[in-house]
Design an enzyme around this catalytic site. Structure first.
Site, PDB file in Angstrom:
ATOM      1  N   SER A  71      -7.072   1.398   6.151  1.00  0.00           N
ATOM      2  CA  SER A  71      -6.042   1.820   5.426  1.00  0.00           C
ATOM      3  C   SER A  71      -6.271   0.680   5.049  1.00  0.00           C
ATOM      4  O   SER A  71      -5.624   0.205   3.168  1.00  0.00           O
ATOM      5  CB  SER A  71      -4.541   2.096   5.555  1.00  0.00           C
ATOM      6  OG  SER A  71      -4.450   1.135   6.808  1.00  0.00           O
ATOM      7  N   LYS A 114       0.377  -3.070   5.471  1.00  0.00           N
ATOM      8  CA  LYS A 114       0.335  -2.916   4.310  1.00  0.00           C
ATOM      9  C   LYS A 114       1.303  -4.221   3.215  1.00  0.00           C
ATOM     10  O   LYS A 114       1.370  -5.451   3.368  1.00  0.00           O
ATOM     11  CB  LYS A 114       1.008  -1.718   3.797  1.00  0.00           C
ATOM     12  CG  LYS A 114       1.360  -0.615   4.472  1.00  0.00           C
ATOM     13  CD  LYS A 114      -0.332   0.019   4.340  1.00  0.00           C
ATOM     14  CE  LYS A 114       0.113   1.338   4.952  1.00  0.00           C
ATOM     15  NZ  LYS A 114      -1.740   2.350   5.322  1.00  0.00           N
TER      16      LYS A 114
END
Length: 257
Positions: A71, A114
């Protein structure tokens, strides 16, 4: 999407190591041979070091993690080890662009990493990229990322990125003129519209992403005490677009990459 958890040693494992060292030390106590005395001292030192690192430094100062998903590509690769500072957000709030590690709001997902895109009060919105196709005598066509992958026979893993000047296909630059015959429309007039990430109505320039946004989201306004976080591998990341703004109470620390 796959599990995006970041792995680390569990507390029971750490305590088990300390207990094992203590057992070795007790078993060797009273032995007079130099070898056994050395083992006794090494086990004592090992217990202290492990206790210091895992019970004081790791919970409150720094900790290493192994990234276990795609990701955050291309900046962070799966299997890469990162160091996370747990102290930094005790003195200030997170800032734009920082990589944060946090307890996922989704049950069973564990720790996740993230990038901070939105702070409290910001409004975020994503507009998907597309190719506008005009041929004589026909209505204009709009080809999104999925349609382009199908026309170009690309796998799901192939990188596809739109810019105003060209389409990048797994590192190969295709101008509108070169793209037209590849999608079965030689001589067509083509306009490239890259996907955009908007913050408070202004498009962001993100050098760390490999692809433009393929699917729309928002607008989403970030509430007080929350962050809006996204993965750099924008089209293969399960992030705040799906589970909403992240409560800052879930933050573990900042990745020092």
């Amino acid at each position: 999407m796959g599990n995006e958890t970041i792995a680390s040693l569990s507390l029971p494992t750490i305590l088990g190591i300390i207990v094992a060292l203590a057992t070795v030390r007790l078993g060797l106590r009273g032995k007079r041979a130099l070898f056994f005395r050395l083992l006794t001292e090494l086990s004592a030192v090992g217990m202290k070091v492990i206790a210091l690192i895992f019970l004081l430094v790791r919970p409150f100062v720094v900790q290493t993690y192994a990234v276990s998903s795609r990701s955050m590509e291309p900046g962070l690769l799966r299997g890469e080890t990162i160091v996370v500072s747990k102290w930094v957000y005790r003195s200030r709030p997170p800032a734009y662009g920082e990589l944060v590690v946090f307890q996922s709001p989704e049950a069973g997902k564990g720790e996740t990493i993230k990038r901070v895109i939105g702070l409290p009060g910001d409004t975020l919105e994503g507009t998907p990229g597309a190719v506008l196709l005009q041929t004589r005598g026909n209505k204009p066509q709009r080809l999104d990322h999925a349609a382009l992958r199908m026309r170009l026979k690309l796998s799901d893993d192939a990188v596809l990125a739109l810019t105003p000047e060209a389409l990048w296909c797994d590192g190969k630059r295709l101008t509108p003129e070169a793209l037209a015959p590849l999608i079965g429309k030689p001589g067509a007039f083509i306009v490239l519209e890259p996907g955009q990430l908007l913050r408070n109505g202004q498009p962001l320039t993100e050098a760390y992403v490999a692809e433009d946004i393929a699917a729309p989201f928002g607008p989403v306004t970030v509430p007080t005490g929350h962050l809006f976080v996204l993965g750099d591998n924008r089209n293969r990341s399960h992030d705040a677009r799906f589970w909403g703004p992240l409560p800052q109470s879930r933050l573990i620390g900042r990745a020092e990459c």
